[in-house]
Design a protein around this motif. Structure first.
Motif, PDB file in Angstrom:
ATOM      1  N   SER A 191      -5.194   4.425   0.218  1.00  0.00           N
ATOM      2  CA  SER A 191      -4.393   3.220   0.484  1.00  0.00           C
ATOM      3  C   SER A 191      -3.354   3.534   1.530  1.00  0.00           C
ATOM      4  O   SER A 191      -2.579   4.423   1.406  1.00  0.00           O
ATOM      5  CB  SER A 191      -3.714   2.727  -0.786  1.00  0.00           C
ATOM      6  N   ALA A 202       4.735  -3.277  -5.791  1.00  0.00           N
ATOM      7  CA  ALA A 202       3.547  -3.406  -4.949  1.00  0.00           C
ATOM      8  C   ALA A 202       2.713  -4.613  -5.369  1.00  0.00           C
ATOM      9  O   ALA A 202       2.246  -5.396  -4.522  1.00  0.00           O
ATOM     10  CB  ALA A 202       2.716  -2.133  -5.030  1.00  0.00           C
ATOM     11  N   THR A 261       2.391   1.669  -3.433  1.00  0.00           N
ATOM     12  CA  THR A 261       1.383   2.143  -4.384  1.00  0.00           C
ATOM     13  C   THR A 261       1.258   3.651  -4.323  1.00  0.00           C
ATOM     14  O   THR A 261       1.214   4.332  -5.351  1.00  0.00           O
ATOM     15  CB  THR A 261       0.021   1.483  -4.085  1.00  0.00           C
ATOM     16  N   ARG A 262       1.200   4.185  -3.118  1.00  0.00           N
ATOM     17  CA  ARG A 262       1.107   5.638  -2.957  1.00  0.00           C
ATOM     18  C   ARG A 262       2.332   6.336  -3.546  1.00  0.00           C
ATOM     19  O   ARG A 262       2.246   7.466  -4.015  1.00  0.00           O
ATOM     20  CB  ARG A 262       0.933   5.973  -1.472  1.00  0.00           C
ATOM     21  N   GLN A 266      -5.505   8.146  -7.055  1.00  0.00           N
ATOM     22  CA  GLN A 266      -5.803   6.759  -6.724  1.00  0.00           C
ATOM     23  C   GLN A 266      -6.698   6.674  -5.509  1.00  0.00           C
ATOM     24  O   GLN A 266      -6.928   7.645  -4.809  1.00  0.00           O
ATOM     25  CB  GLN A 266      -4.497   6.020  -6.445  1.00  0.00           C
ATOM     26  N   SER A 294      -6.376  -3.920  -1.600  1.00  0.00           N
ATOM     27  CA  SER A 294      -5.080  -3.318  -1.940  1.00  0.00           C
ATOM     28  C   SER A 294      -4.752  -3.505  -3.414  1.00  0.00           C
ATOM     29  O   SER A 294      -4.178  -2.612  -4.055  1.00  0.00           O
ATOM     30  CB  SER A 294      -3.982  -3.925  -1.062  1.00  0.00           C
ATOM     31  N   ASP A 317       0.828  -1.206   0.000  1.00  0.00           N
ATOM     32  CA  ASP A 317       0.000   0.000   0.000  1.00  0.00           C
ATOM     33  C   ASP A 317       0.866   1.261   0.000  1.00  0.00           C
ATOM     34  O   ASP A 317       0.570   2.244  -0.696  1.00  0.00           O
ATOM     35  CB  ASP A 317      -0.912   0.006   1.229  1.00  0.00           C
ATOM     36  N   ILE A 343       4.390   0.605  -8.660  1.00  0.00           N
ATOM     37  CA  ILE A 343       3.312  -0.362  -8.837  1.00  0.00           C
ATOM     38  C   ILE A 343       3.807  -1.798  -9.041  1.00  0.00           C
ATOM     39  O   ILE A 343       3.266  -2.728  -8.407  1.00  0.00           O
ATOM     40  CB  ILE A 343       2.392   0.066  -9.993  1.00  0.00           C
ATOM     41  N   ARG A 388      -6.540  -0.884  -5.449  1.00  0.00           N
ATOM     42  CA  ARG A 388      -5.858   0.411  -5.404  1.00  0.00           C
ATOM     43  C   ARG A 388      -4.631   0.428  -6.312  1.00  0.00           C
ATOM     44  O   ARG A 388      -4.366   1.412  -6.992  1.00  0.00           O
ATOM     45  CB  ARG A 388      -5.482   0.744  -3.960  1.00  0.00           C
ATOM     46  N   ALA A 389      -3.899  -0.660  -6.299  1.00  0.00           N
ATOM     47  CA  ALA A 389      -2.687  -0.709  -7.119  1.00  0.00           C
ATOM     48  C   ALA A 389      -3.022  -0.680  -8.606  1.00  0.00           C
ATOM     49  O   ALA A 389      -2.391   0.047  -9.388  1.00  0.00           O
ATOM     50  CB  ALA A 389      -1.888  -1.966  -6.779  1.00  0.00           C
ATOM     51  N   ALA A 434      -4.223   2.766  -9.597  1.00  0.00           N
ATOM     52  CA  ALA A 434      -3.101   3.693  -9.741  1.00  0.00           C
ATOM     53  C   ALA A 434      -2.324   3.433 -11.023  1.00  0.00           C
ATOM     54  O   ALA A 434      -1.736   4.352 -11.600  1.00  0.00           O
ATOM     55  CB  ALA A 434      -2.173   3.579  -8.539  1.00  0.00           C
TER      56      ALA A 434
END
Length: 765
Positions: free
Chosen positions: A765, A561, A553-554, A762, A587, A550, A558, A590-591, A594
């Motif tokens: 996360s 992640a 990802t932020r 995104q 999660s 997570d 990617i 979210r990935a 993104a």
């Protein structure tokens, strides 16, 4: 006449006349001298007077009266001999040592000192105390300021080194007074033995004179007080490693606390020592040396003498040594930082000394009194008392109303002391400290993620808990303690306290996400995973992989992640951990979002929603509906997105989960805007922004400002839209987030697709 009266009273008591010749012989003087004393032509020495009074069997009252009279006559005599231009032609004392070459900076402090001169009270001497830790440049500043002022004090400038922290010498005010009196012209044979009498004579000499007195390196007010004049036209500058509370309270002294140099002043000091061309040629090494020396003037000055041919080589060697004080040390005791720190430490009472040693086990740059109590294994009043001693002695600084810390070199000294703590005591202290931080972070987490307390790890209840009664207090404490928490997790990994490390990382995850601490979040979760991998627990490893993913990802990492998330998903499936599988799916959504793959993210959202029936958890169902709504929005299915989003909103409101409500209202607003209802969109954006501000979520506050700008623009309010977009840009700049560049381009009219072109953020996360 008083002495004649004493003799007559003695004769009355003894009922006989005293033979003056016999009396003189018993006292050890000639009869003629005794008659000169009795007639007042000659002043008795104090020792002679004592013997004479013994022979006379004088009463205590007579002794006090005659001693006072003798002292008054002596003071008058000494003062007259000095002020009436004695035959010796004694010059006006000009004792100030020269100013240190290469003085740099301290402009703000000098302004403060100059301004203080206007604040004196009439009729009293003006006393200024400059205090700070060893090596911070107290004496240098005091002498620099004294030289600037010396022409205002034409009757002389006096200087005495009180040697308050010399390891092999006890401060002696009487000895200091001897030197001051000699400088003022007092005859050595007429200086009394008692400190109080010397002090009275010294005060008498200064009456009516404009003089400057520098009392350097004082240990305490007790040793300074006998050296203070009574004259109101005298300036006294005291330097000390202690705060001199007594002088401030009783004598009304003005105090100036001296800290390490600001970066630019520290660099200027190096430039004065090494030359501007050299620093320009090795600018990067110079910057690092400033930090390695903790911007401490003495360390910088000593380093400048040891640099040799290559500044970069010296910096590299200094960086690589185990104990930095060794690299920055000196063979001269008054220049060696370890020696100077040791002399301050040696004067500490044991409770404070023990705390200072234990602080060498504390990894963070600062600490509060609750963590100090944990280190000491004692109560808060005991920790507070020990801290007060350390603060007074400038071995620890009061960074705020709740946090304390020292510069890097003092922390290095504390670590060197901690190296000698017995292993069992060391392990116990570190364990107590880690228990304290883990318990406190988990307790704070219960306030900031009220609806998700099941995600928090188990922790022992802290014995000494800071005031964390609500959301704001919990966020405030976590914000203040963040640098220490990161260092503590790393220390737990290094010391083998793996369970503490991964649990601390888990407990801090929501706070790190909510406050946009992207880099800190990655570092802490990476350390947590390192510890988890050593734990031997697949479930622990799976969760730590997900939390690190997570964070990555932020940060936009990617591929890494996704790799971690697929491993976490596989492990949870093998363990038949439905909640773990559900969280891994969220999660992954979210990935992939993104990464710009909403179709793949939607498949994971549908799978996650399918698990909610087994979980029987309304919050999980709301989260899954939110994921469906977001991916449908990205795929252009705005009506379906709005339907799922409204269901999620009802659940979040019923549960009371503010973070979920803020999140889904953003999705609703975006769907409403796409469906041509910008006013409804603006209302949802505003409520979402309000909630994120209440939560202190800096990252999502920035995004909501940008969303609101787009909604206002669509509603026809271009002026308000630009104001919110500029606010969003400033927020992203503060977060050091790349979205700031996109918004700047849009504000400048250079966006690739015109207004509102900034890429969607995104998921949370």
């Amino acid at each position: 006449m008083a002495l004649w009266s004493a003799i007559r009273r003695s004769e009355q008591r003894q009922r006989r006349d005293l033979d003056r010749t016999v009396l003189a012989r018993r006292v050890g003087i000639s009869p003629s001298s005794l008659y000169a004393y009795l007639k007042g032509r000659t002043l008795l020495r104090s020792t002679t007077l004592d013997r004479l009074l013994d022979e006379l069997q004088a009463s205590p009252g007579e002794r006090r009266e005659l001693a006072s009279l003798r002292e008054a006559v002596e003071l008058t005599d000494q003062r007259d001999r000095v002020t009436d231009s004695p035959p010796s032609g004694l010059p006006t004392p000009r004792q100030l040592p020269p100013v240190t070459r290469g003085f740099a900076g301290r402009a703000a402090e000098l302004r403060t000192l100059d301004a203080s001169l206007t604040e004196g009270d009439p009729g009293t001497p003006f006393i200024v105390v400059i205090y700070g830790t060893a090596g911070v440049g107290k004496t240098t500043l005091a002498l620099y300021w004294a030289h600037r002022l010396k022409d205002r004090y034409p009757d002389g400038q006096l200087h005495v080194n009180l040697r308050g922290f010399d390891a092999d010498q006890t401060p002696d005010p009487g000895q200091a007074l001897d030197g001051l009196l000699r400088a003022l012209g007092a005859a050595p044979e007429s200086v009394p033995c008692e400190v109080d009498a010397k002090a009275a004579l010294f005060r008498s000499f200064l009456v009516g004179r404009r003089m400057l007195l520098v009392l350097d390196n004082a240990r305490s007010a007790e040793f300074v007080r006998p050296l203070l004049p009574a004259a109101d036209d005298t300036l006294v500058i005291v330097t000390s490693r202690n705060r001199m509370d007594g002088l401030a309270v009783r004598e009304g002294a003005h105090r100036l606390g001296l800290g390490v140099l600001p970066y630019r002043d520290a660099l200027a000091l190096l430039e004065r020592r090494l030359g501007a061309p050299r620093l320009a040629a090795e600018a990067s090494a110079a910057d690092e040396l400033v930090e390695l020396c903790a911007r401490l003037p003495l360390a910088l000055s000593v380093s400048a003498t040891k640099v040799g041919a290559s500044l970069e080589t010296f910096v590299r060697r200094t960086r690589e040594v185990h104990d930095r004080l060794d690299a920055l040390g000196s063979q001269e005791r008054d220049l060696d930082l370890r020696t100077l720190f040791q002399t301050s430490y040696a004067l500490l009472p044991e409770p404070a000394a023990r705390l200072f040693r234990l602080l060498g086990l504390h990894a963070g740059p600062d600490i509060d009194e609750y963590a100090c109590a944990a280190l000491l294994d004692d109560d808060i009043p005991a920790a507070r008392a020990a801290l007060s001693v350390l603060v007074s002695g400038n071995l620890v600084g009061e960074l705020s109303s709740t946090r304390f810390g020292s510069h890097d070199l003092l922390r290095a000294f504390a670590r060197s002391l901690a190296d000698h703590i017995p292993p069992d005591e060391r392990t116990a202290a570190i364990s107590r400290m880690l228990d304290h931080y883990l318990g406190t972070v988990v307790h704070a987490g219960r306030h900031i993620q009220v609806c998700r307390t099941e995600d928090l790890p188990w922790a022992p209840p802290p014995r000494r808990l800071p005031p964390l009664g609500d959301y704001d207090e919990a966020m405030g404490w976590l914000t203040a303690a963040l640098p220490t928490l990161g260092a503590t997790v790393a220390q737990a990994v290094a010391e083998g306290f793996d369970s503490h490390a991964w649990r601390l990382a888990w407990a801090a995850a929501v706070f790190l996400r909510r406050t946009g601490r992207r880099a800190d979040r990655v570092l802490i979760q990476h350390a947590g995973l390192t510890a988890a991998l050593r734990s031997g627990s697949p479930a622990v490893v799976a969760t730590s992989r997900r939390l690190l993913a997570d964070a990555l990802t932020r940060m936009g990492q990617i591929p890494r992640a996704l790799s971690l998330l697929h491993a976490s998903l596989t492990t949870c499936a093998e363990l038949d951990d439905i909640r773990g599988v559900f969280q891994a799916r969220l999660s992954l959504i979210r990935a992939h979002e993104a990464a710009g793959a909403p179709a793949t993210a939607l498949r994971h959202a549908e799978a996650a929603y399918g698990l909610t029936a087994s979980l029987g958890d309304s919050l999980a169902r709301a989260d899954a509906l939110t994921c469906l709504a977001k991916q449908e929005h990205h795929l252009g299915r705005h009506a379906e997105s709005l339907r799922h989003a409204r269901r999620a909103l009802r659940l979040y409101v019923r549960i009371g989960y503010a973070e979920g409500e803020a999140d889904i209202r953003r999705t609703i607003g975006r769907a409403e805007q796409r469906l041509g209802r910008p006013e409804e969109a603006v209302a949802h954006y505003e409520r979402s922004l309000e909630l994120d501000r209440l939560l202190g979520d800096r990252f999502w506050e920035a995004h909501k400002l940008q969303d609101l700008a787009g909604g206002l623009e669509a509603a026809g309010d271009a002026g308000a839209a630009r104001l919110h977009r500029e606010e969003a840009w400033a927020a992203f700049v503060a977060l050091r987030h790349p979205t700031a560049d996109l918004i700047r381009a849009e504000l400048d009219g250079a966006g690739p697709d015109g207004p509102g072109s900034v890429a969607p953020a995104q998921d949370r996360s």
